[in-house]
Scaffold this motif. Structure first.
Motif, PDB file in Angstrom:
ATOM      1  N   GLY A  93       0.777  -1.437  -0.308  1.00  0.00           N
ATOM      2  CA  GLY A  93       0.338   0.079  -0.010  1.00  0.00           C
ATOM      3  C   GLY A  93       1.190   1.060  -0.093  1.00  0.00           C
ATOM      4  N   GLU A  94       2.421   1.021  -0.054  1.00  0.00           N
ATOM      5  CA  GLU A  94       3.064   2.310   0.084  1.00  0.00           C
ATOM      6  C   GLU A  94       3.070   2.767  -1.268  1.00  0.00           C
ATOM      7  OE1 GLU A  94       6.320   3.185   2.617  1.00  0.00           O
ATOM      8  OE2 GLU A  94       6.677   1.543   3.180  1.00  0.00           O
ATOM      9  N   VAL A  95       3.332   5.099  -0.899  1.00  0.00           N
ATOM     10  CA  VAL A  95       3.492   5.004  -2.573  1.00  0.00           C
ATOM     11  C   VAL A  95       4.851   5.890  -2.635  1.00  0.00           C
ATOM     12  CG1 VAL A  95       2.519   7.089  -3.654  1.00  0.00           C
ATOM     13  CG2 VAL A  95       0.949   5.738  -2.574  1.00  0.00           C
ATOM     14  N   PHE A  96       5.569   4.919  -3.606  1.00  0.00           N
ATOM     15  CA  PHE A  96       6.988   5.033  -3.199  1.00  0.00           C
ATOM     16  C   PHE A  96       6.592   6.370  -4.229  1.00  0.00           C
ATOM     17  CE2 PHE A  96      10.769   3.846  -5.856  1.00  0.00           C
ATOM     18  CZ  PHE A  96      11.729   4.223  -5.133  1.00  0.00           C
TER      19      PHE A  96
ATOM     20  N   GLU B 291      15.991   0.550 -11.972  1.00  0.00           N
ATOM     21  CA  GLU B 291      16.191  -0.697 -11.246  1.00  0.00           C
ATOM     22  C   GLU B 291      15.481  -0.662  -9.441  1.00  0.00           C
ATOM     23  OE1 GLU B 291      19.818   0.156 -13.715  1.00  0.00           O
ATOM     24  OE2 GLU B 291      18.081   1.335 -13.081  1.00  0.00           O
ATOM     25  N   GLU B 292      15.072   0.726  -9.160  1.00  0.00           N
ATOM     26  CA  GLU B 292      14.515   0.766  -7.886  1.00  0.00           C
ATOM     27  C   GLU B 292      13.153   0.570  -8.241  1.00  0.00           C
ATOM     28  OE1 GLU B 292      16.568   0.949  -6.062  1.00  0.00           O
ATOM     29  OE2 GLU B 292      18.539   1.765  -6.819  1.00  0.00           O
ATOM     30  N   ILE B 293      12.526   0.854  -8.663  1.00  0.00           N
ATOM     31  CA  ILE B 293      11.539   0.715  -8.925  1.00  0.00           C
ATOM     32  C   ILE B 293      10.776  -0.754  -9.172  1.00  0.00           C
ATOM     33  CG2 ILE B 293       9.264   1.086 -11.170  1.00  0.00           C
ATOM     34  CD1 ILE B 293      10.048   3.604 -11.444  1.00  0.00           C
ATOM     35  N   ASP B 294      11.683  -1.932 -10.144  1.00  0.00           N
ATOM     36  CA  ASP B 294      11.694  -3.106  -9.839  1.00  0.00           C
ATOM     37  C   ASP B 294      11.658  -3.268  -8.738  1.00  0.00           C
ATOM     38  OD1 ASP B 294      11.359  -3.041 -13.226  1.00  0.00           O
ATOM     39  OD2 ASP B 294      13.870  -3.464 -13.371  1.00  0.00           O
ATOM     40  N   ARG B 295      12.572  -2.822  -8.309  1.00  0.00           N
ATOM     41  CA  ARG B 295      12.669  -3.818  -6.192  1.00  0.00           C
ATOM     42  C   ARG B 295      11.770  -3.189  -6.036  1.00  0.00           C
ATOM     43  NH1 ARG B 295      17.267  -1.046  -3.665  1.00  0.00           N
ATOM     44  NH2 ARG B 295      16.575  -1.997  -1.797  1.00  0.00           N
TER      45      ARG B 295
ATOM     46  N   ILE C 292       2.534  -2.170  -4.738  1.00  0.00           N
ATOM     47  CA  ILE C 292       2.787  -0.736  -3.961  1.00  0.00           C
ATOM     48  C   ILE C 292       3.235   0.528  -5.240  1.00  0.00           C
ATOM     49  CG2 ILE C 292       5.487   0.072  -3.634  1.00  0.00           C
ATOM     50  CD1 ILE C 292       4.864  -1.452  -1.922  1.00  0.00           C
ATOM     51  N   PHE C 293       2.602   1.239  -4.936  1.00  0.00           N
ATOM     52  CA  PHE C 293       2.499   2.148  -6.536  1.00  0.00           C
ATOM     53  C   PHE C 293       3.359   3.558  -6.404  1.00  0.00           C
ATOM     54  CE2 PHE C 293       1.102   5.789  -8.866  1.00  0.00           C
ATOM     55  CZ  PHE C 293       0.840   4.976  -9.726  1.00  0.00           C
TER      56      PHE C 293
ATOM     57  N   ASP D 288       0.004   0.236 -11.258  1.00  0.00           N
ATOM     58  CA  ASP D 288       1.320   0.467 -10.320  1.00  0.00           C
ATOM     59  C   ASP D 288       1.562   1.494 -10.514  1.00  0.00           C
ATOM     60  OD1 ASP D 288       2.248  -1.523 -11.667  1.00  0.00           O
ATOM     61  OD2 ASP D 288       2.792  -2.522  -9.538  1.00  0.00           O
ATOM     62  N   VAL D 289       2.877   2.033 -11.825  1.00  0.00           N
ATOM     63  CA  VAL D 289       3.832   2.863 -12.026  1.00  0.00           C
ATOM     64  C   VAL D 289       3.126   3.552 -13.389  1.00  0.00           C
ATOM     65  CG1 VAL D 289       5.544   2.706 -13.273  1.00  0.00           C
ATOM     66  CG2 VAL D 289       5.084   0.608 -11.707  1.00  0.00           C
ATOM     67  N   ARG D 290       3.316   5.074 -12.307  1.00  0.00           N
ATOM     68  CA  ARG D 290       3.131   5.943 -13.530  1.00  0.00           C
ATOM     69  C   ARG D 290       4.688   6.750 -13.960  1.00  0.00           C
ATOM     70  NH1 ARG D 290      -0.531  11.352 -12.808  1.00  0.00           N
ATOM     71  NH2 ARG D 290      -0.156  12.586 -14.445  1.00  0.00           N
ATOM     72  N   ILE D 291       4.805   6.966 -15.021  1.00  0.00           N
ATOM     73  CA  ILE D 291       6.633   7.758 -15.675  1.00  0.00           C
ATOM     74  C   ILE D 291       6.107   8.850 -15.403  1.00  0.00           C
ATOM     75  CG2 ILE D 291       8.212   7.852 -16.530  1.00  0.00           C
ATOM     76  CD1 ILE D 291       7.935   5.122 -14.311  1.00  0.00           C
ATOM     77  N   HIS D 292       6.536   9.990 -14.708  1.00  0.00           N
ATOM     78  CA  HIS D 292       5.911  11.947 -15.435  1.00  0.00           C
ATOM     79  C   HIS D 292       8.152  11.769 -15.946  1.00  0.00           C
ATOM     80  CE1 HIS D 292       3.001  11.514 -12.010  1.00  0.00           C
ATOM     81  NE2 HIS D 292       4.176  10.960 -11.860  1.00  0.00           N
ATOM     82  N   PRO D 293       7.234  12.929 -17.708  1.00  0.00           N
ATOM     83  CA  PRO D 293       8.866  13.029 -18.363  1.00  0.00           C
ATOM     84  C   PRO D 293       9.258  14.276 -17.912  1.00  0.00           C
ATOM     85  CG  PRO D 293       6.914  13.316 -19.395  1.00  0.00           C
ATOM     86  CD  PRO D 293       6.683  12.600 -18.285  1.00  0.00           C
ATOM     87  N   CYS D 294       9.283  14.674 -16.866  1.00  0.00           N
ATOM     88  CA  CYS D 294       9.951  15.733 -16.101  1.00  0.00           C
ATOM     89  C   CYS D 294      11.245  15.321 -15.128  1.00  0.00           C
ATOM     90  CB  CYS D 294       8.944  16.183 -16.056  1.00  0.00           C
ATOM     91  SG  CYS D 294       8.029  16.452 -14.611  1.00  0.00           S
TER      92      CYS D 294
END
Length: 353
Positions: free
Chosen positions: A178-181, A190-194, A201-202, A225-231
């Motif tokens: 339930g954490e938001v990273f 690499e850290e997203i994969d971990r 985990i979102f 569960d993964v959103r990538i921001h281009p900034c």
């Protein structure tokens, strides 16, 4: 390399010297410390043959062989030439190894070492105050050791190394369901994969590099569960210039676009504007010198949600002081820790819980 504590270049050099390297670190050192004719190097040294014979500020660039001959001639006369190496990380080690094989008879300094000796000597009171604020003795020891190593030119210290950068270590354990990273500085994920390995985990990932962003979109395509921001993250909406260098502690940075008009800019935004009050339980920043400004742009998020923080402080000498000061003064509800995740001077992370 020499061990010293001084506040000016005049106190460091009693012999003529050269600067080995013509990149950003070397030229930054030159601009900062070589202000008068008596403080200027006799020439620059660079292994890139295309630069030989050209000049920087009227001072000629020579091949390493010219330095070898000059230092040998000085040694024969009972004199000594000094060399300031304007490279960092593995590149510094390579130059040192080359000079050792050539049995160079010269006094050897690192530009970063000289800068660190001057900077941390001047900021001794601030450093001591920060050290007292850490929550454990281990953090104080690591902080003081890193600074002592930089001032003394110690390039490698395996005794300080800790595995599992950002989380999964003795400060921040494994992420809970339930954490938001918030991962600022995703690179290849690499850290997203971990983080998402255990599930539930979102992740908000921030990656301004267009090539990496495209790669990440494809990598995490179809995932909710993964959103990538281009900034990048910053304290205001702005276009910035990213100057990349793999070495540390001060070779990479994110600077204002007006500093290098010929370079393409990248978009940068405050985290508060992106999240707009949404939850965040872990905020990690490894953004090439933009951490201080990015923290300013995350003030509302930190105040409201009090996320765990994992912030890199190794991208500049100033960051070892100003980032801990900023967080310790603004957010007294945190407990602060420091860990070193490399055997060299890089990957120093300030944690807050």
């Amino acid at each position: 390399m020499k061990n010293f504590a001084a506040s000016s270049l005049a106190e460091l050099f009693v012999a003529p010297y050269v600067i080995w390297g013509t990149g950003r670190v070397a030229q930054a050192f030159y601009r900062k410390y070589c202000k008068t004719e008596s403080e200027k190097p006799i020439f620059w040294v660079d292994s890139n043959a295309t630069k030989h014979g050209s000049c920087i500020d009227g001072i000629e660039i020579f091949a390493p062989e010219a330095f070898y001959r000059r230092s040998e001639a000085a040694y024969v006369k009972g004199e000594r030439l000094s060399v300031v190496i304007g490279a960092t990380g593995v590149f510094l080690l390579e130059i040192l190894s080359l000079m050792e094989r050539k049995m160079v008879k010269a006094a050897v300094y690192s530009a970063v070492q000289l800068d660190a000796a001057c900077y941390f000597s001047e900021e001794r009171a601030r450093v001591e105050k920060i050290a007292r604020r850490f929550a454990d003795e281990k953090s104080r020891y690591i902080y003081e050791s890193i600074i002592r190593n930089m001032k003394g030119g110690r390039l490698v210290d395996f005794s300080l190394y800790e595995p599992n950068q950002y989380f999964g270590n003795d400060v921040i354990g494994e992420l809970a369901r339930g954490e938001v990273f918030v991962d600022a500085g995703v690179c290849h994920g690499e850290e997203i994969d971990r983080a998402i390995h255990g599930g539930n985990i979102f992740v908000h990932g921030f990656e301004p590099d267009a090539e990496n962003y495209a790669y990440l979109l494809k990598k995490y395509e179809g995932r909710d569960d993964v959103r990538i921001h281009p900034c990048a993250l910053w304290d205001k909406d702005e276009r910035l210039v990213f100057q990349s260098n793999a070495a540390t502690p001060s070779a990479s940075r994110l600077a204002g676009a007006d500093a290098h008009e010929e370079a393409a800019g990248i978009a940068a935004r405050p985290l508060d504007d992106v999240l707009q009050g949404a939850a965040c339980t872990l905020l990690k920043m490894d953004i090439e010198g933009a951490e201080y400004n990015a923290l300013l742009g995350a003030a509302k998020t930190i105040e409201q949600h009090r996320p765990k923080l994992a912030v890199c402080v190794y991208h500049s000498l100033e960051d070892y002081v100003r980032i801990p000061e900023l967080l310790m003064e603004r957010y007294p509800f945190y407990r602060f820790f420091l860990r070193q995740h490399s055997a060299t001077s890089g990957e120093t992370v300030l944690y807050a819980l």
